[in-house]
Design an enzyme around this catalytic site. Structure first.
Site, PDB file in Angstrom:
ATOM      1  N   SER A 105       4.688  32.910  -3.400  1.00  0.00           N
ATOM      2  CA  SER A 105       5.690  33.967  -3.587  1.00  0.00           C
ATOM      3  C   SER A 105       5.731  34.799  -2.308  1.00  0.00           C
ATOM      4  O   SER A 105       4.738  34.873  -1.569  1.00  0.00           O
ATOM      5  CB  SER A 105       5.344  34.841  -4.790  1.00  0.00           C
ATOM      6  OG  SER A 105       4.142  35.539  -4.561  1.00  0.00           O
ATOM      7  N   GLY A 132       5.726  38.062  -1.463  1.00  0.00           N
ATOM      8  CA  GLY A 132       4.749  39.135  -1.293  1.00  0.00           C
ATOM      9  C   GLY A 132       3.335  38.607  -1.158  1.00  0.00           C
ATOM     10  O   GLY A 132       2.542  39.104  -0.346  1.00  0.00           O
ATOM     11  N   CYS A 133       3.005  37.583  -1.931  1.00  0.00           N
ATOM     12  CA  CYS A 133       1.644  37.021  -1.900  1.00  0.00           C
ATOM     13  C   CYS A 133       1.386  36.276  -0.596  1.00  0.00           C
ATOM     14  O   CYS A 133       0.264  36.269  -0.085  1.00  0.00           O
ATOM     15  CB  CYS A 133       1.426  36.095  -3.084  1.00  0.00           C
ATOM     16  SG  CYS A 133       1.561  36.953  -4.677  1.00  0.00           S
ATOM     17  N   THR A 134       2.424  35.646  -0.051  1.00  0.00           N
ATOM     18  CA  THR A 134       2.286  34.969   1.238  1.00  0.00           C
ATOM     19  C   THR A 134       2.058  35.994   2.349  1.00  0.00           C
ATOM     20  O   THR A 134       1.196  35.802   3.220  1.00  0.00           O
ATOM     21  CB  THR A 134       3.538  34.125   1.533  1.00  0.00           C
ATOM     22  OG1 THR A 134       3.705  33.155   0.488  1.00  0.00           O
ATOM     23  CG2 THR A 134       3.410  33.420   2.863  1.00  0.00           C
ATOM     24  N   ALA A 141      -1.582  37.270   1.950  1.00  0.00           N
ATOM     25  CA  ALA A 141      -2.571  36.278   2.367  1.00  0.00           C
ATOM     26  C   ALA A 141      -2.605  36.133   3.887  1.00  0.00           C
ATOM     27  O   ALA A 141      -3.683  36.058   4.496  1.00  0.00           O
ATOM     28  CB  ALA A 141      -2.258  34.930   1.714  1.00  0.00           C
TER      29      ALA A 141
END
Length: 222
Positions: A114, A116-118, A121
């Site tokens: 997703s 935001g998660c990318t 990370a």
């Protein structure tokens, strides 16, 4: 009605940090009791209470009941969080207790790939040397499986551990709050010191990169 044996509730409505399974069905006219089935208070696992609750209200000779609710304490600053055993991106079992003796930055995120998660990370990746310099271990946790984590870590060259919390069991045990009325898994980061005590809880769904800034600040102060 004897106060020592029963409780009357005007409105069967709850707002709690809990896992609930309410239902309504016809019942009796007697006011029922509220009984604690089991309770435990542990510094290691926090407080977990299993409560059997039956609530009735008379309405045109009808009563309604709500059934069983399990309340789970939220991991907070100063607490020792519950341990876990989860698979990493290589399928190996990893325990939180394995990292005792060094600081741990553990972040829960909604899903691999997703936007935001990318961003989050990759921000952890870009600052990974700073975390290593502080002696800290970085761990990401989501409900994705090991294969998804492996592909995600390979695609973005993530040098840290990703753990698979399928079924969100650990997320629930830690009390990580969801967003949009619980429809979106929350984005929450914990800094745990070398003694296993939580020193920071940071929640920010919409500014994922800020998790890195806040955790580095905390690590510098430990």
């Amino acid at each position: 009605m004897a106060l020592s044996t029963s409780v009357s509730v005007a409105k069967p409505c709850f707002s709690v940090n809990a896992i609930s399974n309410p239902y309504c069905k016809p019942g009796t006219m007697d006011s029922p009791s509220v009984k604690i089935v089991s309770a435990g208070d542990s510094q290691l696992f926090g407080t977990k209470i299993s409560i059997s609750i039956s609530i009735t209200r008379s309405l045109s000779a009808r009563t309604f009941q709500t059934r069983r609710m399990i309340a789970v304490a939220k991991v907070s600053k100063g607490s020792v969080p519950p341990s876990f055993n989860l698979k990493d991106q290589e399928g190996r079992m990893v325990s939180l207790s394995k990292f005792k003796g060094k600081p741990v930055v553990l972040y829960f995120y909604p899903a691999d790939e997703s936007p935001g998660c990318t961003k989050e990370a990759c921000a952890f990746r870009d600052s990974y040397e700073k975390f290593k310099k502080a002696g800290a271990e970085v761990i990401g946790i989501s409900g994705d499986g090991p294969e998804s984590h492996k592909a995600f870590a390979k695609k973005y060259r993530l040098p840290f551990t990703l753990l698979s919390d399928e079924g969100d069991k650990i997320r629930k045990e830690w009390g990580v709050p969801g967003d949009f009325f619980g429809s979106l898994p929350g984005r929450e980061t914990y800094v745990i010191d070398k003694n296993g005590v939580v020193q920071l809880v940071y929640n920010n769904q919409f500014q994922p990169e800020k998790h890195i800034d806040e955790t580095l600040k905390m690590l510098q102060s430990l």
